[in-house]
Enzyme design. Structure first.
Site, short mmCIF file in Angstrom:
data_model
loop_
_atom_site.label_atom_id
_atom_site.label_comp_id
_atom_site.label_asym_id
_atom_site.label_seq_id
_atom_site.Cartn_x
_atom_site.Cartn_y
_atom_site.Cartn_z
N ASP A 1 0.83 -1.21 0.00
CA ASP A 1 0.00 0.00 0.00
C ASP A 1 0.86 1.27 0.00
O ASP A 1 1.99 1.25 0.50
CB ASP A 1 -0.92 -0.03 1.23
CG ASP A 1 -2.12 0.88 1.07
OD1 ASP A 1 -2.35 1.40 -0.04
OD2 ASP A 1 -2.84 1.08 2.08
N ASN B 1 -10.95 -2.48 -5.45
CA ASN B 1 -10.15 -1.55 -6.26
C ASN B 1 -10.79 -1.24 -7.63
O ASN B 1 -10.40 -0.29 -8.30
CB ASN B 1 -8.72 -2.05 -6.45
CG ASN B 1 -7.86 -1.96 -5.19
OD1 ASN B 1 -7.00 -2.80 -4.94
ND2 ASN B 1 -8.09 -0.92 -4.38
C1 IPE Z 1 -5.44 -2.63 -0.18
O1 IPE Z 1 -5.08 -1.32 -0.39
C2 IPE Z 1 -5.41 -3.37 -1.49
C3 IPE Z 1 -4.10 -3.52 -2.06
C4 IPE Z 1 -2.97 -3.20 -1.52
C5 IPE Z 1 -4.09 -4.11 -3.37
P1 IPE Z 1 -6.19 -0.18 -0.61
O2 IPE Z 1 -5.45 1.08 -0.79
O3 IPE Z 1 -7.13 -0.59 -1.68
O4 IPE Z 1 -6.96 -0.23 0.79
P2 IPE Z 1 -7.86 0.87 1.48
O5 IPE Z 1 -8.82 1.35 0.44
O6 IPE Z 1 -6.95 1.95 1.94
O7 IPE Z 1 -8.50 0.14 2.61
C1 IPE Z 2 -1.52 0.18 -3.39
O1 IPE Z 2 -1.26 1.55 -3.43
C2 IPE Z 2 -1.70 -0.42 -4.74
C3 IPE Z 2 -3.09 -0.81 -5.06
C4 IPE Z 2 -4.10 -0.78 -4.25
C5 IPE Z 2 -3.35 -1.23 -6.42
P1 IPE Z 2 -2.45 2.59 -3.48
O2 IPE Z 2 -2.79 2.84 -4.89
O3 IPE Z 2 -3.56 2.14 -2.61
O4 IPE Z 2 -1.75 3.87 -2.86
P2 IPE Z 2 -2.41 4.89 -1.84
O5 IPE Z 2 -2.91 4.10 -0.67
O6 IPE Z 2 -3.51 5.57 -2.58
O7 IPE Z 2 -1.29 5.80 -1.46
MG MG Z 3 -4.03 2.40 -0.67
#
Ligand code: IPE
Ligand code: IPE
Ligand code: MG
Length: 263
Positions: free
Chosen positions: A38, A86
């Site tokens: 993340d 996502n």
């Molecule tokens: C969790 O991260 C999913 C992945 C790392 C693929 P998100 O960024 O989607 O999670 P939330 O929305 O902060 O809970």
């Molecule tokens: C994790 O990074 C990757 C995926 C969920 C695909 P994020 O895209 O959630 O990055 P933040 O949390 O918005 O910084």
């Molecule tokens: Mg994230």
């Protein structure tokens, strides 16, 4: 799992000052380490870049963590790449991610071959765009006979959806008479999850400081140890992996009992 001491030493030379590699107990490396990758978006935004640049940078981290885990003799490395939630992101970001997954799998096939890594997917990959699905199927077949570390990539994965799918499969077996309801136990359920045959994660790492599981491996993490770091995924390195394992090795895992020796 087996590890090559020479390669291990070479890969983990030049440790930063806060890490003493001799503190690492090689007999207690977690068999299954799982990463909630993340913070890609915030990493990019902080640099004035598009969020998708963060996803590209995140691939570099994943490559390093795969190599580091192989060097350490980890049996299973799993990584949360795309959740069932996502899909709610802007279409452009989803498209870039789907393209990146396919491109990366092709680009990294030589690494997976060299390191004898077997890939499995957690999640419903049949629902992915055709090109991504085809590349995944091709890549899976290319790595099928590998006997080293298992890399479990969670793509279009949701913990609740996984449990619903298992419940449905078991209900079908009961319906057609091949399973008696009283024979359903924890092992039966586990065998109908995407992770069937894999050990549960012992260590779950979440980057970017969020204190939640975001629908990840809900069944499998029942007794996992959590390691949360503020580091954004694109900044996560082999040394962060070592820090997480050292923290894990310092934990008292009681599984509801008492520590040994009992206090
Ligand atoms: C969790 O991260 C999913 C992945 C790392 C693929 P998100 O960024 O989607 O999670 P939330 O929305 O902060 O809970
Ligand atoms: C994790 O990074 C990757 C995926 C969920 C695909 P994020 O895209 O959630 O990055 P933040 O949390 O918005 O910084
Ligand atoms: Mg994230």
């Amino acid at each position: 799992m087996h590890y090559d001491e020479e390669k291990l030493i070479a890969y983990f030379s030049d440790a930063p000052d806060d890490i003493d590699m001799s503190q690492l107990d090689m007999a207690r490396i977690p068999r299954h380490i799982s990463c909630i990758m993340d913070g890609n978006g915030r990493w990019a935004t902080a640099r004035g870049l598009a969020r998708t640049e963060g996803h590209k940078a995140g691939i570099v981290s994943l490559r390093e963590v795969i190599t580091a885990a192989v060097r350490l003799g980890v049996d299973v490395l799993s990584a949360y790449a795309f959740s069932t939630e996502n899909w709610n992101r802007p279409k452009h970001e989803v498209n870039v991610l789907m393209h990146l997954f396919a491109k990366t799998f092709i680009d990294e096939l030589p690494l997976l071959k060299r390191e004898n890594v077997r890939v499995v997917f957690l999640g419903d990959i049949s629902a992915l765009p055709a090109r991504t699905r085809e590349v995944f199927e091709y890549g899976l077949a290319e790595c099928r006979d590998h006997t080293g570390m298992v890399l479990a990539l969670a793509v279009n994965y949701g913990g609740r959806a996984e449990i619903v799918r298992a419940a449905r499969q078991l209900a079908m077996l009961v319906k057609d008479g091949s399973l008696a309801p009283e024979d359903i136990d924890e092992a039966t359920v586990a065998n109908h999850l995407f992770t069937a045959g894999l050990p549960d994660p012992e260590l779950v790492i979440r980057t970017s400081g969020e204190l939640r599981v975001s629908n990840y491996l809900l069944w499998q993490i029942a007794y996992a140890e959590f390691y949360i770091t503020d580091t954004y995924w694109p900044d996560f390195s082999r040394w962060d992996l070592v820090r997480a394992i050292l923290a894990f090795q310092g934990r008292d895992r009681r599984f509801g009992g008492l520590s040994t020796p009992a206090r």
